[in-house]
Design a protein around this motif. Structure first.
Motif, short mmCIF file in Angstrom:
data_model
loop_
_atom_site.label_atom_id
_atom_site.label_comp_id
_atom_site.label_asym_id
_atom_site.label_seq_id
_atom_site.Cartn_x
_atom_site.Cartn_y
_atom_site.Cartn_z
N GLY A 91 36.58 42.98 20.61
CA GLY A 91 35.54 43.95 20.92
C GLY A 91 35.90 45.33 20.39
N ASP A 92 35.45 46.34 21.10
CA ASP A 92 35.71 47.72 20.70
C ASP A 92 37.17 48.05 21.02
OD1 ASP A 92 35.79 50.42 20.19
OD2 ASP A 92 33.87 50.85 21.15
N LEU A 93 37.99 48.12 19.98
CA LEU A 93 39.43 48.33 20.17
C LEU A 93 39.73 49.67 20.82
CD1 LEU A 93 41.91 46.57 19.50
CD2 LEU A 93 42.17 47.88 17.39
N ARG A 94 38.86 50.63 20.66
CA ARG A 94 39.10 51.96 21.21
C ARG A 94 39.11 51.93 22.74
NH1 ARG A 94 34.22 54.90 18.26
NH2 ARG A 94 33.27 53.02 19.16
N LYS A 95 38.39 50.97 23.33
CA LYS A 95 38.34 50.88 24.79
C LYS A 95 39.65 50.42 25.39
CE LYS A 95 33.35 50.09 25.02
NZ LYS A 95 32.26 49.18 25.49
N LEU A 96 40.53 49.88 24.57
CA LEU A 96 41.83 49.41 25.06
C LEU A 96 42.89 50.51 25.05
CD1 LEU A 96 42.03 45.86 23.44
CD2 LEU A 96 41.18 46.52 25.69
N LEU A 97 42.57 51.65 24.48
CA LEU A 97 43.50 52.78 24.49
C LEU A 97 43.52 53.44 25.88
CD1 LEU A 97 42.42 54.30 21.08
CD2 LEU A 97 44.73 53.48 21.58
N ILE A 98 44.68 53.91 26.29
CA ILE A 98 44.75 54.60 27.58
C ILE A 98 44.00 55.92 27.48
CG2 ILE A 98 46.90 53.50 28.26
CD1 ILE A 98 48.41 55.95 27.41
N LYS A 99 43.52 56.37 28.61
CA LYS A 99 42.69 57.57 28.65
C LYS A 99 43.56 58.83 28.63
CE LYS A 99 39.14 54.92 29.02
NZ LYS A 99 38.27 54.69 27.85
N LYS A 100 42.97 59.88 28.16
CA LYS A 100 43.66 61.18 28.18
C LYS A 100 43.87 61.62 29.62
CE LYS A 100 41.64 62.95 23.85
NZ LYS A 100 40.70 61.84 23.57
N PRO A 101 45.01 62.16 29.93
CA PRO A 101 45.22 62.66 31.30
C PRO A 101 44.37 63.90 31.57
CG PRO A 101 47.09 63.22 29.89
CD PRO A 101 46.21 62.33 29.08
N ARG A 102 44.15 64.14 32.82
CA ARG A 102 43.36 65.31 33.20
C ARG A 102 44.09 66.59 32.78
NH1 ARG A 102 41.12 63.98 39.33
NH2 ARG A 102 39.82 62.17 38.75
N GLY A 103 43.34 67.51 32.29
CA GLY A 103 43.92 68.77 31.87
C GLY A 103 44.46 68.77 30.46
N ALA A 104 44.50 67.58 29.80
CA ALA A 104 45.01 67.50 28.44
C ALA A 104 43.98 68.08 27.47
CB ALA A 104 45.33 66.07 28.06
N GLN A 105 44.45 68.66 26.39
CA GLN A 105 43.59 69.28 25.40
C GLN A 105 43.43 68.38 24.19
OE1 GLN A 105 45.45 73.01 24.47
NE2 GLN A 105 45.33 73.78 26.59
N GLU A 106 42.34 68.60 23.49
CA GLU A 106 42.11 67.85 22.26
C GLU A 106 43.20 68.22 21.25
OE1 GLU A 106 39.96 65.48 21.47
OE2 GLU A 106 39.15 65.52 23.53
N PRO A 107 43.67 67.24 20.46
CA PRO A 107 44.72 67.54 19.48
C PRO A 107 44.21 68.47 18.39
CG PRO A 107 43.86 65.34 19.14
CD PRO A 107 43.25 65.83 20.42
N ASP A 108 45.11 69.30 17.88
CA ASP A 108 44.72 70.24 16.81
C ASP A 108 45.16 69.74 15.44
OD1 ASP A 108 47.40 70.44 17.17
OD2 ASP A 108 47.46 72.61 17.48
N TRP A 109 45.40 68.42 15.31
CA TRP A 109 45.74 67.84 14.02
C TRP A 109 44.74 66.73 13.70
CZ3 TRP A 109 48.46 67.02 18.52
CH2 TRP A 109 48.53 65.71 18.99
N PRO A 110 44.50 66.43 12.44
CA PRO A 110 43.53 65.39 12.08
C PRO A 110 43.98 64.03 12.61
CG PRO A 110 44.80 66.06 10.16
CD PRO A 110 45.13 67.03 11.24
#
Length: 256
Positions: A91-110
């Motif tokens: 299925g959608d492989l992205r759904k198997l990734l762990i979620k970002k923790p609360r308070g975490a920021q979006e990465p500033d690298w590609p």
């Protein structure tokens, strides 16, 4: 002293010569014996053919095999989707990734596009990107899902690389190669990730200095399950605790 006339077909006798014997003219007896032998073989073949022709034809065994009775009992029910790992990973492989923790920021690298990382971008992380690209194609690279975030002291990136695995166990081979290079770095400790077989986490205690940049500490994890290779990377300006990288690895593998 004169020599008497020589009889045709015979050579002259040389008295006192050991082993000498007169030549014999070839008669017709050998030819008759050879002809009789050939006629005997022909006669035997003809007799065998006549005997076989008088026999009843022998039936050939049937080509089809007898039908075996099936075992009694009901067929097992298919696994539900939440227990069938193949359903999840197709299925959608992205759904198997762990979620970002609360308070975490979006990465500033590609980092991919909408959670997906193209083959060329993934190969671009390596120094010999051209060779890596060709190797991934040969290994049956299928797709890669990626996530990441920036925290107070560390940056995290997690990749799930899936292979078709039609000819080789490419996921396991990819992890073996990554583990080799991780273990080859100086001042590095590693530990097995429980429940993953040979999956390991690595903590590099010495920073990796680059000209013009602050020293960076790192840790990584390389694990595989089925057709998916898991890579976890943690970087920061402070040493990465073993508990941090191990927790990320265990949580990610629970989702696979």
């Amino acid at each position: 002293m004169g020599v008497g006339p020589v009889v045709a077909g015979e050579g002259p006798e040389v008295p006192g010569t050991p082993g000498a014997s007169p030549k014999r003219a070839r008669g017709r007896t050998g030819v008759l014996v050879a002809v009789a032998a050939v006629l005997g073989v022909v006669a035997g073949v003809c007799a065998g053919y006549l005997v076989q022709a008088d026999r009843e034809p022998t039936g050939l065994p049937p080509l089809s095999q007898p039908v075996l009775p099936q075992a009694k009992g009901e067929a097992p029910e298919p696994l539900p989707a939440d227990q069938d790992r193949r359903v999840r990973t197709d299925g959608d492989l992205r759904k198997l990734l762990i979620k970002k923790p609360r308070g975490a920021q979006e990465p500033d690298w590609p980092m991919g596009n909408d959670g997906w990382m193209e083959l060329a971008e993934f190969a671009g992380y390596y120094e010999e990107s051209g060779d890596v690209f060709g190797g991934l194609v040969m290994d049956g690279f299928r797709r890669a899902a990626v996530t990441g975030w920036s925290g107070n002291d560390h940056n995290v990136e997690i990749r799930l690389i899936q292979f078709r695995q039609e000819e080789t166990l490419a996921a396991a081979e990819t992890v073996d190669n990554s583990q080799y290079w991780a273990d080859d770095e100086d001042d590095t400790d590693s530990w097995l990730v429980p429940g993953t077989g040979e999956g390991r986490v690595y903590v590099h205690h010495s920073p990796d200095p680059e000209s013009g940049y602050e020293p960076v500490y790192g840790a990584e994890a390389h694990i595989w399950r089925g057709d998916i290779a898991v890579e976890i990377w943690v970087y920061g300006d402070k040493p990465v605790p073993k508990k941090m990288i191990m927790d990320l690895a265990e949580r990610q593998m629970e989702r696979l």
